[in-house]
Design a protein around this motif. Structure first.
Motif, PDB file in Angstrom:
ATOM      1  N   ALA C  84       0.808  -1.217   0.000  1.00 58.45           N
ATOM      2  CA  ALA C  84       0.000   0.000   0.000  1.00 58.45           C
ATOM      3  C   ALA C  84       0.840   1.265   0.000  1.00 58.45           C
ATOM      4  O   ALA C  84       0.523   2.241   0.663  1.00 58.45           O
ATOM      5  CB  ALA C  84      -0.968   0.005   1.187  1.00 58.45           C
ATOM      6  N   LEU C  85       1.914   1.267  -0.783  1.00 52.37           N
ATOM      7  CA  LEU C  85       2.690   2.505  -0.920  1.00 52.37           C
ATOM      8  C   LEU C  85       1.905   3.488  -1.769  1.00 52.37           C
ATOM      9  O   LEU C  85       1.144   3.083  -2.653  1.00 52.37           O
ATOM     10  CB  LEU C  85       4.042   2.203  -1.575  1.00 52.37           C
ATOM     11  CG  LEU C  85       4.945   1.283  -0.778  1.00 52.37           C
ATOM     12  CD1 LEU C  85       6.251   1.049  -1.523  1.00 52.37           C
ATOM     13  CD2 LEU C  85       5.225   1.863   0.599  1.00 52.37           C
ATOM     14  N   PHE C  86       2.088   4.773  -1.517  1.00 57.93           N
ATOM     15  CA  PHE C  86       1.399   5.770  -2.332  1.00 57.93           C
ATOM     16  C   PHE C  86       2.113   5.866  -3.678  1.00 57.93           C
ATOM     17  O   PHE C  86       3.264   6.300  -3.735  1.00 57.93           O
ATOM     18  CB  PHE C  86       1.397   7.122  -1.630  1.00 57.93           C
ATOM     19  CG  PHE C  86       0.845   7.047  -0.235  1.00 57.93           C
ATOM     20  CD1 PHE C  86      -0.390   6.451  -0.002  1.00 57.93           C
ATOM     21  CD2 PHE C  86       1.546   7.557   0.840  1.00 57.93           C
ATOM     22  CE1 PHE C  86      -0.903   6.372   1.279  1.00 57.93           C
ATOM     23  CE2 PHE C  86       1.039   7.482   2.126  1.00 57.93           C
ATOM     24  CZ  PHE C  86      -0.191   6.882   2.350  1.00 57.93           C
ATOM     25  N   PRO C  87       1.434   5.467  -4.762  1.00 57.88           N
ATOM     26  CA  PRO C  87       2.147   5.354  -6.041  1.00 57.88           C
ATOM     27  C   PRO C  87       2.597   6.697  -6.607  1.00 57.88           C
ATOM     28  O   PRO C  87       3.501   6.749  -7.417  1.00 57.88           O
ATOM     29  CB  PRO C  87       1.120   4.696  -6.963  1.00 57.88           C
ATOM     30  CG  PRO C  87      -0.194   4.923  -6.328  1.00 57.88           C
ATOM     31  CD  PRO C  87       0.042   5.054  -4.864  1.00 57.88           C
ATOM     32  N   HIS C  88       1.976   7.778  -6.154  1.00 57.99           N
ATOM     33  CA  HIS C  88       2.308   9.087  -6.724  1.00 57.99           C
ATOM     34  C   HIS C  88       3.330   9.830  -5.880  1.00 57.99           C
ATOM     35  O   HIS C  88       3.569  11.005  -6.087  1.00 57.99           O
ATOM     36  CB  HIS C  88       1.047   9.928  -6.867  1.00 57.99           C
ATOM     37  CG  HIS C  88       0.284  10.080  -5.592  1.00 57.99           C
ATOM     38  ND1 HIS C  88      -0.199   9.010  -4.871  1.00 57.99           N
ATOM     39  CD2 HIS C  88      -0.087  11.179  -4.897  1.00 57.99           C
ATOM     40  CE1 HIS C  88      -0.825   9.441  -3.796  1.00 57.99           C
ATOM     41  NE2 HIS C  88      -0.775  10.744  -3.776  1.00 57.99           N
ATOM     42  N   MET C  89       3.916   9.162  -4.891  1.00 60.91           N
ATOM     43  CA  MET C  89       4.901   9.820  -4.042  1.00 60.91           C
ATOM     44  C   MET C  89       6.215   9.046  -4.082  1.00 60.91           C
ATOM     45  O   MET C  89       6.232   7.827  -4.230  1.00 60.91           O
ATOM     46  CB  MET C  89       4.413   9.853  -2.594  1.00 60.91           C
ATOM     47  CG  MET C  89       3.149  10.653  -2.390  1.00 60.91           C
ATOM     48  SD  MET C  89       2.729  10.655  -0.639  1.00 60.91           S
ATOM     49  CE  MET C  89       1.046  11.219  -0.727  1.00 60.91           C
ATOM     50  N   PHE C  97       5.100  11.011   4.911  1.00 56.92           N
ATOM     51  CA  PHE C  97       3.669  11.331   4.886  1.00 56.92           C
ATOM     52  C   PHE C  97       3.079  11.540   6.282  1.00 56.92           C
ATOM     53  O   PHE C  97       2.486  12.578   6.589  1.00 56.92           O
ATOM     54  CB  PHE C  97       2.911  10.208   4.164  1.00 56.92           C
ATOM     55  CG  PHE C  97       1.454  10.483   3.953  1.00 56.92           C
ATOM     56  CD1 PHE C  97       1.020  11.225   2.871  1.00 56.92           C
ATOM     57  CD2 PHE C  97       0.495   9.998   4.846  1.00 56.92           C
ATOM     58  CE1 PHE C  97      -0.330  11.486   2.668  1.00 56.92           C
ATOM     59  CE2 PHE C  97      -0.853  10.244   4.660  1.00 56.92           C
ATOM     60  CZ  PHE C  97      -1.258  11.001   3.556  1.00 56.92           C
ATOM     61  N   GLY C  98       3.292  10.556   7.152  1.00 61.37           N
ATOM     62  CA  GLY C  98       2.727  10.639   8.497  1.00 61.37           C
ATOM     63  C   GLY C  98       3.355  11.774   9.304  1.00 61.37           C
ATOM     64  O   GLY C  98       2.687  12.414  10.121  1.00 61.37           O
ATOM     65  N   LEU C 101       1.908  15.135   8.373  1.00 60.24           N
ATOM     66  CA  LEU C 101       0.579  15.320   8.960  1.00 60.24           C
ATOM     67  C   LEU C 101       0.667  15.717  10.430  1.00 60.24           C
ATOM     68  O   LEU C 101      -0.201  16.383  10.963  1.00 60.24           O
ATOM     69  CB  LEU C 101      -0.249  14.045   8.829  1.00 60.24           C
ATOM     70  CG  LEU C 101      -0.756  13.765   7.424  1.00 60.24           C
ATOM     71  CD1 LEU C 101      -1.465  12.432   7.373  1.00 60.24           C
ATOM     72  CD2 LEU C 101      -1.690  14.872   6.967  1.00 60.24           C
ATOM     73  N   ARG C 145       7.932   3.476   6.493  1.00 62.15           N
ATOM     74  CA  ARG C 145       6.828   4.431   6.613  1.00 62.15           C
ATOM     75  C   ARG C 145       6.056   4.193   7.910  1.00 62.15           C
ATOM     76  O   ARG C 145       5.634   5.126   8.582  1.00 62.15           O
ATOM     77  CB  ARG C 145       5.894   4.274   5.406  1.00 62.15           C
ATOM     78  CG  ARG C 145       4.782   5.285   5.372  1.00 62.15           C
ATOM     79  CD  ARG C 145       3.924   5.112   4.142  1.00 62.15           C
ATOM     80  NE  ARG C 145       3.179   3.853   4.179  1.00 62.15           N
ATOM     81  CZ  ARG C 145       2.362   3.454   3.209  1.00 62.15           C
ATOM     82  NH1 ARG C 145       2.194   4.173   2.133  1.00 62.15           N
ATOM     83  NH2 ARG C 145       1.723   2.303   3.319  1.00 62.15           N
ATOM     84  N   ALA C 146       5.897   2.907   8.257  1.00 60.28           N
ATOM     85  CA  ALA C 146       5.140   2.605   9.471  1.00 60.28           C
ATOM     86  C   ALA C 146       5.910   2.987  10.734  1.00 60.28           C
ATOM     87  O   ALA C 146       5.313   3.453  11.705  1.00 60.28           O
ATOM     88  CB  ALA C 146       4.773   1.118   9.497  1.00 60.28           C
TER      89      ALA C 146
END
Ligand SMILES: Nc1ncnc2c1ncn2[C@@H]1O[C@H](COP(=O)(O)OP(=O)(O)OP(=O)(O)O)[C@@H](O)[C@H]1O
Ligand SMILES: [Mg+2]
Lengths: 267, 277, 353
Positions: C84-89, C97-98, C101, C145-146
């Motif tokens: 579930a990686l963000f394909p556009h980043m 990302f986190g 935020l 990422r996690a």
């Protein structure tokens, strides 16, 4: 589907109302034989099938109804035949060079304004003697139907396992035989989709019919236009004609999708 | 690939090529030829001087088509977003929204004329409300807004279908990943859904603008002042029988359409290739 | 630490999760949910993450009831099966990302992304897009990422199932090492029993929405509490019989499986004399015996398969078939009659289904 979700219910009912209310009014106009004048302005005083009877008893309108379906069916068959081979070479990936160009090629009519096309067709048709002829109108309607048919058939051919064709070749089948024996049976749902979409396009087509066919050739769409303000405002007749145009095709599409499991894409 | 093979493929394509040549390219060439030779470029340009009716009509048409497109894009995309995010009653809503796509344009024009006429349901109900609230009653007929209203009934579903198709392709785990990292509602729309589906949205928007811009039937029935541009061409042809003038005006039309068409095609090829997915 | 009590989630008639209770004991415990496909592992994990709401039951973290806290407020690191990686980043943007935020300062974000990428061994790939990475690298980005947000716990949903066998084995150990370094609890969902045995501190074996047994890998393997666990973990032979003797003090029961043949085995749960029972024996616990004794029986070799590092023999004892695993040096012939000792038998009460 989450049952009992309030937002979902509200959205679904709002949209259903938004879409079906206008269609309901169309049917109402066609059934109302007399309206209350002042207080209950919104309700018909009497309903009946009077206008439908009238529509079918006016020879000129009856001919238009008949003509509409004959043209639409001819267009569907013609455009499918026209696209079968091109869709085959594109869908099966036989053309490698300039693929994007050819894929796009079939969709060109989508970007050509019908009026501009009509303007250009008038002199061409008059030179060829095709004005006010049946085949002239069929060809004119076919232009706009090509993108739907081309795309559906290309997808159809693309969905078929290329090994099937190779297997057929092993047994000595060639060209047309391959298409007839291997592809056609598997293509049935796509053919049905293409056919229905071409049909729908043809009954929708109005400008070209008006410019190139009228008055010799008129379709329901032309008659709707004339009764919906083109010549006079007769909402009861326009309503009846519109209903005859819309309801059968919606039912046809619904049944087709239900029994073949395909989903028609009109965008 | 051998020469022979190429020739064969070309032959397979030839029925369509011939067909297009006769009923598409030749007529389009005719439009171009007639307008430049018979009408003359200078005359054609003169048609579009700011004080000329053709110019007014064109500007009006672009404005109306633009508003219709914007409204349709907003509502169509929003509904699609709500649907993928809530996943409730999606089948019902999709089926309902597909209906307008199968209603002939001329019928759409008729229905909305019936609804928006001074005695039509929509106008009557609105005006009863407005007078109760102390406002002036309104009249839709002859105005761009009636065309907008009819347009969006058809084009909201169109944008919806295109956007929804792109939105449901997004791996749901991506959304969950964003949420587990602290993103909610708006942030997810802004950072995930929109960046991943803007191509579809632009594609849909360009199709809709093109359709709204060139479509005759709906504005023909609803009528407007100034006349909608394609309707204006239609009148010149059908009432003034002036093919040369109609051709000259169509040129503008074809040029703009081809430009929009180009955007649409390049984007849709990208979309077909899968974009980010 | 994390505690879940009586979690239930039904989808129509499907009881995806049907009363799951367990508690993590240590701060850095690596806890696995193991079970066959469709047994409710993912659903349980997603309830813990807050991605779905349970129909019943509570989730506690520390002393806090977090059942109604939405996922975006739970501060869990979730690693998905599809990554579930963000394909556009880019890799950097994915990991940041986190942090963005959380509105951390630019400097801090840069530092933490670098840290996380170093921990998973992925320096230098910050500007790549996910599609430009191999499966193993994508998987590491997902982990980075996690962990970059410094979550309170790590949740893994079969994160290694898309990797090839060799890589899977290597990453397993790296994962545990990393988790011990971070000192946060981890819950790991898998249907691969070998994987669960290797990496877990404790394992919960699930079946049809329920937990069959919780224990250390050793306990689960050596002392399965139910025939299901014995069957699911490793390979087991199952024999049916009647209980003829019970010694509760030693935890041993004797079961007669055929006229004149009785076996002794460890009790998994209480059984009564005279009731029906099932005995399980692992193939590797069947050995050749020289002399008569307890649990020694005579049987006939009917099939022989060479597996490289071992032999897989099929023996028959009347109408009962047994699998026996031996070292490659044990050569028997098909048709030969041999004496074998059945060691480490486990006795289960036979439940009526
Ligand atoms: N959203 C849902 N709607 C309906 N049924 C569901 C849903 N999610 C899960 N289920 C059902 O609940 C049961 C448990 O599903 P779950 O995904 O938790 O299994 P799992 O143990 O993770 O299996 P796997 O190893 O295949 O991933 C399955 O029978 C599944 O079909
Ligand atoms: Mg799962």
């Amino acid at each position: 589907m989450k049952r009992g979700d309030k937002v979902g219910i509200i959205l679904a009912s709002l949209l259903a109302f938004y879409i079906f209310f206008p269609l309901g009014v169309m049917i109402l106009e066609s059934l109302a034989t007399q309206w209350y004048r002042i207080q209950k302005w919104w309700a018909p005083e009497k309903v009946g099938i009077k206008w439908y009877v009238q529509v079918f008893q006016t020879p000129e309108i009856f001919k238009a109804i008949w003509m509409t379906f004959v043209i639409a069916i001819t267009v569907a068959v013609f455009v499918i035949l026209l696209n079968l081979l091109p869709a085959y070479v594109i869908g099966t990936g036989k053309i490698k060079f300039g693929r994007d160009f050819f894929e796009t090629f079939g969709s060109i009519p989508q970007t050509v304004p019908a009026v501009a096309l009509g303007v250009g067709m008038l002199p061409v048709y008059s030179r060829l003697g095709w004005l006010y002829t049946f085949h002239g109108i069929v060809l004119a309607h076919s232009v706009g139907a090509v993108p739907y048919v081309f795309r559906n058939l290309t997808n159809g051919f693309a969905s078929i396992d290329p090994e099937l064709e190779e297997a057929a070749k092993v047994f000595g089948a060639k060209g047309l035989t391959i298409i007839r024996k291997v592809y056609l049976p598997l293509l049935k749902p796509y053919l049905a989709a293409a056919g229905v979409l071409a049909f729908a396009w043809s009954i929708n087509e109005f400008v070209l019919t008006m410019l190139l066919g009228y008055p010799t050739i008129a379709t329901i769409a032309v008659k709707v236009y004339q009764n919906a303000g083109g010549y006079y405002w007769a909402p009861h007749l326009a309503g009846a004609l519109s209903t005859l145009l819309v309801v059968p095709s919606l039912i046809l599409i619904f049944l087709l999708e239900k029994y073949t499991g395909i989903s028609l894409q009109r965008v | 690939m051998s020469m022979d093979e190429r020739l064969k493929n070309f032959l397979y394509f030839s029925p369509l090529l011939i067909f297009f040549a006769v009923v598409l390219f030749w007529p389009l060439f005719n439009v171009f030829y007639t307008s430049s030779k018979e009408f003359g470029l200078a005359n054609a340009l003169a048609l579009f001087k700011p004080d000329k009716y053709a110019w007014k009509s064109l500007i009006f048409t672009i404005r109306v088509a633009f508003v219709s497109t914007l409204l349709s894009a907003f509502f169509g995309y929003s509904i699609a977003l709500i649907l993928v995010m809530r996943k409730s009653y999606e089948n019902v809503i999709i089926q309902v929204l597909r209906v307008p796509l199968f209603v002939p344009y001329i019928v759409i024009g008729f229905i909305w004329r019936a609804l928006l006429a001074p005695k039509g349901y929509v106008t009557m109900i609105l005006n009863i409300l407005l007078t109760k609230l102390g406002f002036e009653p309104i009249n839709f007929m002859g105005k761009g807004i009636s065309i907008n209203i009819a347009h969006i009934w058809l084009y909201i579903p169109m944008i919806f279908i295109i956007s929804y198709a792109a939105l449901v392709k997004i791996n749901p785990e991506i959304i969950e990943a964003a949420r587990s990292l602290g993103a909610s509602g708006w942030v997810i729309i802004k950072k995930i859904y929109l960046p991943l589906t803007w191509r579809a949205l632009i594609t849909g928007t360009s199709i809709v603008f093109l359709a709204a811009f060139v479509g005759v039937s709906i504005p023909l029935i609803l009528g407007s002042e100034p006349t909608y541009f394609p309707v204006y061409i239609y009148y010149i042809l059908n009432q003034e029988f002036d093919i040369a003038k109609a051709s000259a005006m169509s040129m503008v039309f074809v040029a703009i359409s081809m430009f929009l068409g180009y955007i649409y095609f390049t984007l849709s090829i990208r979309l077909r290739r899968g974009g980010y997915q | 630490m994390l505690k879940v009590v009586n979690l239930k989630k039904y989808y129509g008639k499907t009881r995806a999760v049907d009363g799951v209770t367990f508690e993590l004991k240590r701060k850095d415990e690596f806890f696995s949910l193991l079970g066959p496909s469709g047994c409710g592992k993912t659903t349980t994990l997603r309830i813990i993450a807050g991605l779905i709401k349970p129909d019943e039951g509570r989730v506690y973290f520390g002393n806090e009831d977090i059942t109604d806290v939405p996922v975006e407020k739970r501060e869990v690191g979730f690693v998905f099966q599809s990554y579930a990686l963000f394909p556009h980043m880019t890799v950097f943007e994915n990991v940041a990302f986190g942090l963005k935020l959380k509105k951390l300062p630019e400097e801090e974000i840069r530092k933490r992304v670098k840290e996380a990428l170093e921990l998973v061994g992925l320096q230098g790939l910050e500007d790549r897009y996910p599609r430009q990475l191999s499966g193993g690298q994508q998987q590491r980005v997902a982990i980075a990422r996690a962990i970059a947000v410094h979550p309170k716990m790590l949740l893994f949903d079969e994160p290694l199932s898309n990797l090839d066998a060799k890589l899977r084995e290597r990453v397993r150990f790296e994962l545990v090492e990393l988790q011990k370094k971070l000192k946060i609890p981890a819950i790991y969902v898998t249907h691969d029993q070998a994987e669960a045995l290797v990496i877990s501190d404790r394992i919960a074996v699930m079946n049809r929405g329920r937990i069959e047994q919780i224990g250390t890998p050793y306990e689960i393997y050596k002392r399965p509490k139910t025939p299901f666990v014995a069957d699911f973990i490793g390979i087991s032979n199952f024999l049916e019989g009647r209980v003829v003797g019970v010694d509760n003090e030693k935890g041993i029961a004797t079961v007669e499986i055929k006229e004149g043949i009785s076996l002794e085995g460890f009790l998994s749960r209480n059984v009564h004399k005279g009731s029906k029972a099932i005995i399980s024996i692992r193939p590797e616990n069947i050995r050749l015996a020289q002399k008569e004794g307890v649990n020694v029986v005579e049987s006939k070799v009917v099939k022989k398969t060479f597996l490289g590092d071992s032999y897989d023999y099929r023996l028959v004892l009347g109408d009962i078939e047994l699998r026996m695993k031996t070292g490659p040096e044990v050569e028997l012939e098909v048709g030969q009659i041999v004496k074998v000792e059945l060691k480490e038998c486990i006795v289960f009460p036979k439940e009526r289904r």
